[in-house]
Write a protein that holds these residues in place. Structure first.
Motif, PDB file in Angstrom:
ATOM      1  N   UNK A  13       6.574   8.889   3.551  1.00  0.00           N
ATOM      2  CA  UNK A  13       6.411   7.527   3.040  1.00  0.00           C
ATOM      3  C   UNK A  13       7.748   6.799   2.972  1.00  0.00           C
ATOM      4  N   UNK A  14       8.791   7.519   2.584  1.00  0.00           N
ATOM      5  CA  UNK A  14      10.125   6.913   2.536  1.00  0.00           C
ATOM      6  C   UNK A  14      10.541   6.445   3.931  1.00  0.00           C
ATOM      7  N   UNK A  15      10.269   7.286   4.937  1.00  0.00           N
ATOM      8  CA  UNK A  15      10.612   6.920   6.316  1.00  0.00           C
ATOM      9  C   UNK A  15       9.782   5.724   6.788  1.00  0.00           C
ATOM     10  N   UNK A  16       8.486   5.715   6.431  1.00  0.00           N
ATOM     11  CA  UNK A  16       7.634   4.597   6.824  1.00  0.00           C
ATOM     12  C   UNK A  16       8.089   3.292   6.172  1.00  0.00           C
ATOM     13  N   UNK A  17       8.515   3.368   4.913  1.00  0.00           N
ATOM     14  CA  UNK A  17       8.998   2.173   4.224  1.00  0.00           C
ATOM     15  C   UNK A  17      10.294   1.669   4.853  1.00  0.00           C
ATOM     16  N   UNK A  71       0.827  -1.215   0.000  1.00  0.00           N
ATOM     17  CA  UNK A  71       0.000   0.000   0.000  1.00  0.00           C
ATOM     18  C   UNK A  71       0.856   1.258   0.000  1.00  0.00           C
ATOM     19  N   UNK A  72       1.893   1.278   0.824  1.00  0.00           N
ATOM     20  CA  UNK A  72       2.761   2.450   0.890  1.00  0.00           C
ATOM     21  C   UNK A  72       3.520   2.639  -0.416  1.00  0.00           C
ATOM     22  N   UNK A  73       3.948   1.538  -1.029  1.00  0.00           N
ATOM     23  CA  UNK A  73       4.671   1.631  -2.296  1.00  0.00           C
ATOM     24  C   UNK A  73       3.772   2.196  -3.393  1.00  0.00           C
ATOM     25  N   UNK A  74       2.496   1.825  -3.378  1.00  0.00           N
ATOM     26  CA  UNK A  74       1.555   2.363  -4.357  1.00  0.00           C
ATOM     27  C   UNK A  74       1.338   3.865  -4.145  1.00  0.00           C
ATOM     28  N   UNK A  75       1.208   4.272  -2.878  1.00  0.00           N
ATOM     29  CA  UNK A  75       1.063   5.703  -2.581  1.00  0.00           C
ATOM     30  C   UNK A  75       2.307   6.473  -3.011  1.00  0.00           C
ATOM     31  N   UNK A  76       3.458   5.871  -2.759  1.00  0.00           N
ATOM     32  CA  UNK A  76       4.708   6.505  -3.154  1.00  0.00           C
ATOM     33  C   UNK A  76       4.779   6.684  -4.662  1.00  0.00           C
ATOM     34  N   UNK A  77       4.362   5.668  -5.404  1.00  0.00           N
ATOM     35  CA  UNK A  77       4.392   5.739  -6.859  1.00  0.00           C
ATOM     36  C   UNK A  77       3.463   6.831  -7.372  1.00  0.00           C
ATOM     37  N   UNK A  78       2.270   6.946  -6.748  1.00  0.00           N
ATOM     38  CA  UNK A  78       1.337   8.001  -7.162  1.00  0.00           C
ATOM     39  C   UNK A  78       1.926   9.382  -6.917  1.00  0.00           C
ATOM     40  N   UNK A  79       2.546   9.566  -5.753  1.00  0.00           N
ATOM     41  CA  UNK A  79       3.143  10.867  -5.440  1.00  0.00           C
ATOM     42  C   UNK A  79       4.300  11.187  -6.396  1.00  0.00           C
ATOM     43  N   UNK A  80       5.093  10.177  -6.701  1.00  0.00           N
ATOM     44  CA  UNK A  80       6.230  10.397  -7.597  1.00  0.00           C
ATOM     45  C   UNK A  80       5.779  10.775  -9.005  1.00  0.00           C
ATOM     46  N   UNK A 105       2.889  17.410  -1.037  1.00  0.00           N
ATOM     47  CA  UNK A 105       3.246  16.147  -1.698  1.00  0.00           C
ATOM     48  C   UNK A 105       4.692  15.763  -1.399  1.00  0.00           C
ATOM     49  N   UNK A 106       5.581  16.739  -1.364  1.00  0.00           N
ATOM     50  CA  UNK A 106       6.992  16.458  -1.068  1.00  0.00           C
ATOM     51  C   UNK A 106       7.159  15.959   0.359  1.00  0.00           C
ATOM     52  N   UNK A 107       6.438  16.602   1.310  1.00  0.00           N
ATOM     53  CA  UNK A 107       6.494  16.141   2.701  1.00  0.00           C
ATOM     54  C   UNK A 107       5.936  14.726   2.830  1.00  0.00           C
ATOM     55  N   UNK A 108       4.819  14.474   2.147  1.00  0.00           N
ATOM     56  CA  UNK A 108       4.221  13.144   2.209  1.00  0.00           C
ATOM     57  C   UNK A 108       5.144  12.082   1.621  1.00  0.00           C
ATOM     58  N   UNK A 109       5.850  12.451   0.557  1.00  0.00           N
ATOM     59  CA  UNK A 109       6.781  11.502  -0.051  1.00  0.00           C
ATOM     60  C   UNK A 109       7.918  11.181   0.910  1.00  0.00           C
ATOM     61  N   UNK A 110       8.447  12.200   1.583  1.00  0.00           N
ATOM     62  CA  UNK A 110       9.503  11.969   2.570  1.00  0.00           C
ATOM     63  C   UNK A 110       8.993  11.091   3.715  1.00  0.00           C
TER      64      UNK A 110
END
Length: 219
Positions: free
Chosen positions: A178-182, A86-95, A171-176
């Protein structure tokens, strides 16, 4: 380790796995304060507790057999894998969204420069996939932005630029985040795998000891 059924694991795999990652786990056990901070930071992701004393752990209620414990640990592992997906999918959408926002901001900045002039802006208008036509856009201080769900809203260029800059920062904060959560999830993978290895190896030693005692008693 990714299979949903546990069964009887291969001894060499678990013994090798433990020897490879145990030293890493020994250096990443957090203090209680750090653990509390991590729990608050990664809300929704349960922390995998490292099993330091396997013998005591196996005496806890519900840990009747090694197979039962391994099944529970494998279920926990599969949940982490589901969270990772799920997190990887969210990350891909943000990217994919961030470059689009940046591109739209560049267009708005160009329109900002053009709106005070009388010169039209030459561009290409998308008619269909890979089909464009040449267009001449007169100076304007209004733009329309897609908000999603087939909703479009008109904004002043200044308002649109402010909105998109805010969205880009979010979006940039959310991506960061998500990276930490992963990264946190990967640590939980490692902890769970080590726990499985330690439980399995403990059971192997226990069975060997029992078999040895039975042999001695028979002799």
């Amino acid at each position: 380790m990714g299979s949903s059924s546990v069964g009887t694991p291969t001894p060499n795999f678990y013994i090798t796995r433990e020897s490879k990652v145990f030293s890493k786990m020994a250096t990443t056990i957090d203090s209680s304060n750090a653990v509390q901070a991590t729990s608050k930071k990664h809300l929704g992701i349960p922390e995998a507790i490292f099993v330091e004393d396997v013998e005591s752990f196996m005496k806890q209620p519900g840990n009747d057999t090694a197979d039962a414990v391994l099944r529970k640990l494998d279920e926990q592992y599969q949940k982490y894998k589901y969270m990772e997906l799920n997190l990887a999918q969210k990350k891909q959408r943000l990217k994919s969204q961030i470059p689009q926002i940046k591109q739209t901001l560049e267009i708005l900045r160009h329109m900002q420069k053009k709106k005070e002039t009388t010169d039209p802006m030459e561009t290409h208008f998308l008619l269909a996939d890979n089909v464009y036509c040449k267009a001449s856009v007169p100076p304007t201080d209004k733009v329309c932005l897609w908000l999603g769900a087939n909703v479009m809203l008109e904004y002043d260029i200044d308002e649109a630029q402010s909105l998109l800059e805010k969205n880009l920062a979010t979006a940039s904060r959310n991506l960061d985040s998500l990276e930490e959560d992963l990264d946190f999830l990967r640590d939980q993978f490692t902890t769970t795998e080590v726990n499985m290895a330690r439980v399995y190896n403990f059971d192997v030693k226990r069975r060997s000891k029992d078999n040895l005692l039975k042999s001695v008693m028979k002799s």
